[in-house]
Write a protein that holds these residues in place. Structure first.
Motif, mmCIF file in Angstrom:
data_model
loop_
_atom_site.group_PDB
_atom_site.id
_atom_site.type_symbol
_atom_site.label_atom_id
_atom_site.label_comp_id
_atom_site.label_asym_id
_atom_site.label_seq_id
_atom_site.Cartn_x
_atom_site.Cartn_y
_atom_site.Cartn_z
ATOM 1 N N UNK A 173 0.830 -1.202 0.000
ATOM 2 C CA UNK A 173 0.000 0.000 0.000
ATOM 3 C C UNK A 173 0.869 1.258 0.000
ATOM 4 N N UNK A 174 1.948 1.223 0.761
ATOM 5 C CA UNK A 174 2.855 2.369 0.841
ATOM 6 C C UNK A 174 3.451 2.685 -0.526
ATOM 7 N N UNK A 175 3.997 1.653 -1.192
ATOM 8 C CA UNK A 175 4.634 1.890 -2.490
ATOM 9 C C UNK A 175 3.609 2.274 -3.550
ATOM 10 N N UNK A 176 2.396 1.732 -3.429
ATOM 11 C CA UNK A 176 1.335 2.129 -4.365
ATOM 12 C C UNK A 176 1.034 3.623 -4.214
ATOM 13 N N UNK A 177 0.931 4.070 -2.966
ATOM 14 C CA UNK A 177 0.651 5.474 -2.699
ATOM 15 C C UNK A 177 1.793 6.368 -3.172
ATOM 16 N N UNK A 178 3.023 5.864 -3.082
ATOM 17 C CA UNK A 178 4.184 6.636 -3.503
ATOM 18 C C UNK A 178 4.354 6.648 -5.018
ATOM 19 N N UNK A 179 3.536 5.872 -5.722
ATOM 20 C CA UNK A 179 3.577 5.870 -7.174
ATOM 21 C C UNK A 179 4.482 4.827 -7.788
ATOM 22 N N UNK A 187 4.875 -6.703 -4.439
ATOM 23 C CA UNK A 187 4.595 -6.930 -3.023
ATOM 24 C C UNK A 187 3.194 -7.491 -2.811
ATOM 25 N N UNK A 188 2.211 -6.974 -3.549
ATOM 26 C CA UNK A 188 0.856 -7.521 -3.439
ATOM 27 C C UNK A 188 0.856 -9.003 -3.810
ATOM 28 N N UNK A 189 1.555 -9.329 -4.873
ATOM 29 C CA UNK A 189 1.607 -10.726 -5.305
ATOM 30 C C UNK A 189 2.285 -11.600 -4.252
ATOM 31 N N UNK A 195 0.517 -17.050 3.478
ATOM 32 C CA UNK A 195 -0.468 -17.857 4.191
ATOM 33 C C UNK A 195 -1.705 -17.031 4.540
ATOM 34 N N UNK A 196 -2.857 -17.465 4.081
ATOM 35 C CA UNK A 196 -4.172 -16.897 4.426
ATOM 36 C C UNK A 196 -4.259 -15.384 4.231
ATOM 37 N N UNK A 197 -4.034 -14.883 3.013
ATOM 38 C CA UNK A 197 -4.225 -13.445 2.776
ATOM 39 C C UNK A 197 -5.694 -13.072 2.943
ATOM 40 N N UNK A 198 -5.969 -11.955 3.588
ATOM 41 C CA UNK A 198 -7.341 -11.564 3.897
ATOM 42 C C UNK A 198 -7.800 -10.315 3.152
ATOM 43 N N UNK A 199 -6.877 -9.458 2.759
ATOM 44 C CA UNK A 199 -7.261 -8.174 2.160
ATOM 45 C C UNK A 199 -7.717 -8.359 0.715
ATOM 46 N N UNK A 200 -9.022 -8.241 0.485
ATOM 47 C CA UNK A 200 -9.533 -8.393 -0.871
ATOM 48 C C UNK A 200 -9.019 -7.286 -1.790
ATOM 49 N N UNK A 201 -8.670 -6.155 -1.222
ATOM 50 C CA UNK A 201 -8.162 -5.058 -2.045
ATOM 51 C C UNK A 201 -6.859 -5.442 -2.754
ATOM 52 N N UNK A 202 -6.077 -6.356 -2.155
ATOM 53 C CA UNK A 202 -4.844 -6.798 -2.799
ATOM 54 C C UNK A 202 -5.162 -7.566 -4.081
#
Length: 282
Positions: A173-179, A187-189, A195-202
């Protein structure tokens, strides 16, 4: 910066504990809380607020951890119903009874969305004071929200070194915000492969990037994995993108069927209704 993807995680932080009431009353409150959560996931926020308020009335002026938890869910429903001020007021009422870093964080995000930056930063600073220095993820998030990206990077990188998978998401999220989109996607990938990723936004971020690259088959796999996580605040975006992928692939019949299912969930989506008219002509 929108707060939809953080508010539920930021609010649901209190442990359940009795506060001098009967077990029967507590069970009623728990049932109403569960009912409200389901109503909120279905998008019926007014009904959810009513359920939470009924549960709080059963407390008979007593405020234990369960009541604070229910009030936090109520604030979330108020926010999603479009009443930021009421959500702020509910968070303030919680903080009058119990100081909490997460509730300070949440109120700060609400203040920032309402345009009150000084109040937001004051809450972020107070949240940092209430947070253990060992909680690197929370310290990193707070630095990120205060746009102190250098410290956010340090905190989150240290947390990642300690093996904290949640830190990988927030670092993305940090690097996305920084462009730095390409590194953020990496990083999202990495987070989704953990193990057990929960954030659907990713899932939504990665799928959108794959769609931009024209890799619709990969995007569909990513979206289906995110959708399989079930009802959450990010589900609407994932379902909408899934329809878009089928359209791009030229599979308009599947897109139409998916849109019909989507509109059963979100009948108020006027843009989707217009798109459905188009799909019916294909």
């Amino acid at each position: 910066m929108k707060i939809q993807k953080w508010i539920m995680a930021g609010l649901c932080i209190f442990c359940l504990a009795g506060c001098g009431k009967s077990r029967e009353v507590e069970e009623q409150q728990l049932a109403l809380r569960t009912q409200g959560m389901q109503q909120a996931l279905e998008g019926d926020y007014d009904a959810a607020i009513a359920s939470y308020e009924e549960a709080l009335q059963l407390a008979d002026m007593r405020a234990g951890s369960l009541e604070l938890d229910i009030a936090a869910y109520k604030a979330s429903a108020q926010y999603h119903a479009g009443d930021i001020q009421k959500a702020i007021d509910t968070c303030s009422a919680i903080l009058d009874l119990k100081e909490s870093a997460e509730i300070c964080l949440t109120r700060g995000l609400l203040y920032r969305e309402a345009g009150n930056i000084p109040a937001a930063n004051a809450d972020f600073s107070r949240a940092a004071e209430l947070t253990s220095k060992k909680d690197l993820v929370m310290q990193g998030r707070l630095s990120y929200y205060m746009e102190d990206y250098a410290n956010a990077k340090t905190f989150l990188e240290d947390a990642v070194k300690d093996g904290n998978s949640e830190a990988v998401y927030w670092e993305a999220e940090l690097y996305w915000q920084m462009g730095n989109t390409d590194y953020a996607i990496t990083l999202y990938q990495s987070y989704l492969e953990g193990e057990s990723p929960e954030h659907q936004s990713a899932y939504a971020r990665v799928a959108s990037w794959q769609m931009e690259q024209g890799d619709y088959d990969a995007a569909l796999v990513t979206l289906e994995a995110g959708i399989a996580k079930g009802e959450d605040q990010g589900l609407k975006e994932l379902l909408g993108n899934e329809i878009a992928v089928y359209e791009q692939k030229g599979d308009f019949e599947t897109a139409k069927l998916k849109m019909e299912s989507y509109l059963e969930r979100y009948p108020e989506d006027e843009a989707a209704q217009r798109e459905y008219v188009f799909l019916r002509t294909r």
